[in-house]
Design a protein around this motif. Structure first.
Motif, PDB file in Angstrom:
ATOM      1  N   UNK A 145       0.851  -1.194   0.000  1.00 61.17           N
ATOM      2  CA  UNK A 145       0.000   0.000   0.000  1.00 61.17           C
ATOM      3  C   UNK A 145       0.882   1.238   0.000  1.00 61.17           C
ATOM      4  N   UNK A 146       0.643   2.139  -0.930  1.00 55.69           N
ATOM      5  CA  UNK A 146       1.423   3.368  -1.010  1.00 55.69           C
ATOM      6  C   UNK A 146       0.686   4.482  -0.285  1.00 55.69           C
ATOM      7  N   UNK A 147       1.385   5.087   0.671  1.00 55.83           N
ATOM      8  CA  UNK A 147       0.832   6.192   1.442  1.00 55.83           C
ATOM      9  C   UNK A 147       1.825   7.350   1.425  1.00 55.83           C
ATOM     10  N   UNK A 148       1.575   8.282   0.536  1.00 56.93           N
ATOM     11  CA  UNK A 148       2.481   9.427   0.435  1.00 56.93           C
ATOM     12  C   UNK A 148       3.869   9.003   0.020  1.00 56.93           C
ATOM     13  N   UNK A 149       4.860   9.311   0.862  1.00 61.24           N
ATOM     14  CA  UNK A 149       6.244   8.986   0.531  1.00 61.24           C
ATOM     15  C   UNK A 149       6.688   7.649   1.129  1.00 61.24           C
ATOM     16  N   UNK A 150       5.734   6.855   1.611  1.00 67.22           N
ATOM     17  CA  UNK A 150       6.049   5.546   2.192  1.00 67.22           C
ATOM     18  C   UNK A 150       5.254   4.446   1.496  1.00 67.22           C
ATOM     19  N   UNK A 151       5.757   3.222   1.583  1.00 68.88           N
ATOM     20  CA  UNK A 151       5.056   2.048   1.061  1.00 68.88           C
ATOM     21  C   UNK A 151       5.097   0.964   2.124  1.00 68.88           C
ATOM     22  N   UNK A 152       3.962   0.302   2.353  1.00 70.98           N
ATOM     23  CA  UNK A 152       3.858  -0.709   3.408  1.00 70.98           C
ATOM     24  C   UNK A 152       3.581  -2.060   2.775  1.00 70.98           C
ATOM     25  N   UNK A 153       4.473  -3.030   3.045  1.00 75.48           N
ATOM     26  CA  UNK A 153       4.391  -4.365   2.453  1.00 75.48           C
ATOM     27  C   UNK A 153       3.822  -5.337   3.473  1.00 75.48           C
ATOM     28  N   UNK A 170      14.158  -8.387  -3.699  1.00 75.80           N
ATOM     29  CA  UNK A 170      13.240  -7.887  -4.719  1.00 75.80           C
ATOM     30  C   UNK A 170      11.951  -8.691  -4.579  1.00 75.80           C
ATOM     31  N   UNK A 171      10.886  -8.021  -4.133  1.00 79.94           N
ATOM     32  CA  UNK A 171       9.644  -8.697  -3.765  1.00 79.94           C
ATOM     33  C   UNK A 171       8.579  -8.460  -4.836  1.00 79.94           C
ATOM     34  N   UNK A 172       8.116  -9.526  -5.462  1.00 82.45           N
ATOM     35  CA  UNK A 172       6.972  -9.430  -6.376  1.00 82.45           C
ATOM     36  C   UNK A 172       5.721  -9.246  -5.510  1.00 82.45           C
ATOM     37  N   UNK A 173       4.973  -8.189  -5.756  1.00 84.65           N
ATOM     38  CA  UNK A 173       3.866  -7.837  -4.870  1.00 84.65           C
ATOM     39  C   UNK A 173       2.743  -7.147  -5.638  1.00 84.65           C
ATOM     40  N   UNK A 174       1.556  -7.280  -5.112  1.00 83.45           N
ATOM     41  CA  UNK A 174       0.431  -6.503  -5.621  1.00 83.45           C
ATOM     42  C   UNK A 174       0.591  -5.066  -5.126  1.00 83.45           C
ATOM     43  N   UNK A 175       0.179  -4.100  -5.928  1.00 81.30           N
ATOM     44  CA  UNK A 175       0.290  -2.700  -5.552  1.00 81.30           C
ATOM     45  C   UNK A 175      -1.114  -2.128  -5.305  1.00 81.30           C
ATOM     46  N   UNK A 187       8.854  -4.450  -5.137  1.00 80.17           N
ATOM     47  CA  UNK A 187       9.362  -3.540  -4.117  1.00 80.17           C
ATOM     48  C   UNK A 187      10.702  -4.063  -3.627  1.00 80.17           C
ATOM     49  N   UNK A 188      11.618  -3.163  -3.361  1.00 82.14           N
ATOM     50  CA  UNK A 188      12.925  -3.512  -2.826  1.00 82.14           C
ATOM     51  C   UNK A 188      12.906  -3.347  -1.312  1.00 82.14           C
ATOM     52  N   UNK A 189      13.190  -4.437  -0.590  1.00 79.53           N
ATOM     53  CA  UNK A 189      13.101  -4.443   0.873  1.00 79.53           C
ATOM     54  C   UNK A 189      14.447  -4.848   1.470  1.00 79.53           C
ATOM     55  N   UNK A 190      14.902  -4.097   2.471  1.00 79.42           N
ATOM     56  CA  UNK A 190      16.118  -4.436   3.203  1.00 79.42           C
ATOM     57  C   UNK A 190      15.768  -5.368   4.357  1.00 79.42           C
ATOM     58  N   UNK A 191      16.614  -6.353   4.604  1.00 78.04           N
ATOM     59  CA  UNK A 191      16.319  -7.331   5.642  1.00 78.04           C
ATOM     60  C   UNK A 191      16.275  -6.706   7.046  1.00 78.04           C
ATOM     61  N   UNK A 192      16.878  -5.538   7.227  1.00 74.45           N
ATOM     62  CA  UNK A 192      16.880  -4.881   8.535  1.00 74.45           C
ATOM     63  C   UNK A 192      15.617  -4.063   8.777  1.00 74.45           C
ATOM     64  N   UNK A 215       6.377 -10.515   5.724  1.00 79.84           N
ATOM     65  CA  UNK A 215       6.470  -9.060   5.673  1.00 79.84           C
ATOM     66  C   UNK A 215       5.287  -8.520   6.477  1.00 79.84           C
ATOM     67  N   UNK A 216       5.574  -8.161   7.726  1.00 81.16           N
ATOM     68  CA  UNK A 216       4.529  -7.718   8.646  1.00 81.16           C
ATOM     69  C   UNK A 216       4.495  -6.191   8.709  1.00 81.16           C
ATOM     70  N   UNK A 217       3.722  -5.597   7.793  1.00 77.71           N
ATOM     71  CA  UNK A 217       3.638  -4.142   7.712  1.00 77.71           C
ATOM     72  C   UNK A 217       5.027  -3.515   7.605  1.00 77.71           C
ATOM     73  N   UNK A 218       5.821  -4.061   6.684  1.00 72.94           N
ATOM     74  CA  UNK A 218       7.179  -3.554   6.461  1.00 72.94           C
ATOM     75  C   UNK A 218       7.090  -2.228   5.703  1.00 72.94           C
ATOM     76  N   UNK A 219       7.636  -1.177   6.306  1.00 75.55           N
ATOM     77  CA  UNK A 219       7.542   0.156   5.721  1.00 75.55           C
ATOM     78  C   UNK A 219       8.861   0.536   5.065  1.00 75.55           C
ATOM     79  N   UNK A 220       8.770   0.952   3.793  1.00 81.28           N
ATOM     80  CA  UNK A 220       9.955   1.355   3.038  1.00 81.28           C
ATOM     81  C   UNK A 220       9.667   2.677   2.329  1.00 81.28           C
TER      82      UNK A 220
END
Length: 392
Positions: A145-153, A170-175, A187-192, A215-220
């Motif tokens: 989900x895209x919210x402004x300047x953030x994306x939540x996976x 590199x995560x294949x995901x619905x947008x 989406x590109x997600x860092x493990x940290x 991916x529990x509400x991972x914010x990038x």
């Protein structure tokens, strides 16, 4: 009359020669048994990084050599002949995840990530498969989900390679919940990132580990959304590279199995005769060699279509044939060894374990057959057929 074969250029021969020499000098083949317990071949990856192998898919401005898919396939084939777990580790640096970042990531991300991949400082992974959907990408449930300047996976991916070693995924995901294939991006997600968690590990018969990742509400940052809705076709186009690299490993394993069989029957004697003198064994060897060469032709042809990604039809055909061919060859090579082939003391046992992966990863054989069959029906010309179009 001497048969005509595909001739490699001087640079390609030098590259393969360097990889072959390194594999021998570091005894990749002899040491491969220690990776059956899931130990990651990090030392082998570092040695290969030192001669530029991990940067082959990376543009020169980011520390790589930007070699064609064909060249990277040749290198993977050579590595797989010596050590399957090492080849699998290398593929993640040459495959879809690297090419997606190199093609679609913002410039500052490319500058930060890609040079470190080339030197082996960090590793990448791709997250596609879900518990209910593997090849069926349009039905993925992981959503961003895209919210402004953030994306939540939010979601779960499974059977992921290098989950413990990779820094970026590199995560294949619905947008934004958009249904069907039109909703798929990446989406590109860092493990940290908070909420990123490896929740299960599966030890495979080939030796390597695969994992489940939540991916529990991972914010990038929103710039980490490399492809939004409508990215499905671009992702699968990039993924066709994987459908050449995966069978490159299968081809290398088939060659290794064949060479082990030849070596064994030349030395093994029964009732005072070398096994290699038996007609039944010679026929097996002839069939194995024929299949390897047929697979090589299909795979090399597919890899040479890359511009920059391989033709999907050619890649699918090559993958189907080479994956299944390698299983047949490894099975026959093990049979030639008799009971010894069933023990871990002989390399053929490890080759047999590794070769079974090919038809499962990068698009299952059954799914690819359906895709190829559909295209053949749709593209058939009732007047000219296929031959006039150069399909075969």
């Amino acid at each position: 009359m001497q048969s005509q074969r595909l001739m490699l250029n001087e640079d390609q021969r030098a590259l393969i020669g360097a990889v072959r020499s390194l594999c021998k000098a570091k005894n990749f083949k002899g040491n491969s048994i220690k990776y059956l317990d899931g130990t990651y071949p990090s030392e082998n990856l570092q040695d290969l990084a030192a001669i530029g192998v991990l940067g082959m898919s990376i543009p020169e401005e980011y520390g790589g050599s930007n070699l064609p898919v064909f060249d990277t396939a040749l290198v993977l084939e050579e590595i797989a002949k010596n050590c399957y777990p090492t080849a699998m580790g290398v593929m993640s640096s040459l495959g879809v995840q690297t090419r997606v970042i190199a093609t679609y990531a913002p410039e500052h991300m490319k500058q930060d990530i890609l040079p470190k991949v080339a030197t082996g400082e960090i590793a990448l992974a791709v997250c596609m498969t879900e518990t209910h959907a593997g090849t069926d990408v349009p039905n993925y449930k992981t959503n961003t989900v895209i919210r402004g300047d953030r994306a939540i996976v939010q979601g779960v991916k499974t059977l992921i390679s290098k989950a413990n070693e990779a820094q970026w995924f590199v995560v294949f995901t619905r947008i934004d919940g958009t249904p069907g294939r039109d909703g798929i991006g990446c989406v590109l997600v860092n493990r940290d990132s908070p909420g990123f968690e490896v929740t299960a590990r599966y030890h495979t018969m080939g030796g390597e580990y695969l994992a489940e990742i939540q991916f529990n509400q991972v914010e990038v940052p929103v710039e980490n959304v490399l492809l939004r809705q409508g990215g499905f076709k671009k992702l699968l186009t990039a993924f066709n590279t994987q459908r050449c690299l995966n069978p490159s490993i299968s081809l290398g394993l088939a060659e290794a199995a064949f060479e082990e069989a030849i070596s064994y029957v030349r030395e093994r004697t029964i009732r005072g005769q070398h096994v290699s003198e038996f007609q039944g064994i010679r026929w097996k060897l002839a069939d194995m060699y024929r299949d390897i060469e047929a697979g090589r032709s299909l795979l090399y042809r597919a890899a040479l279509t890359a511009n920059p990604f391989p033709d999907p039809h050619e890649a699918a055909i090559a993958k189907m044939f080479v994956n299944e061919m390698a299983i047949r060859v490894a099975n026959e090579a093990l049979q030639v060894h008799g009971g010894y082939g069933f023990t871990n003391d002989y390399p053929i046992s490890r080759i047999y374990r590794g070769v079974r992966y090919g038809t499962l990863g990068g698009g299952a054989t059954e799914a690819l057959k359906d895709l190829v069959g559909k295209r053949l029906v749709e593209s058939f010309d009732p007047v000219d057929g296929f031959l006039s179009q150069g399909t075969f």
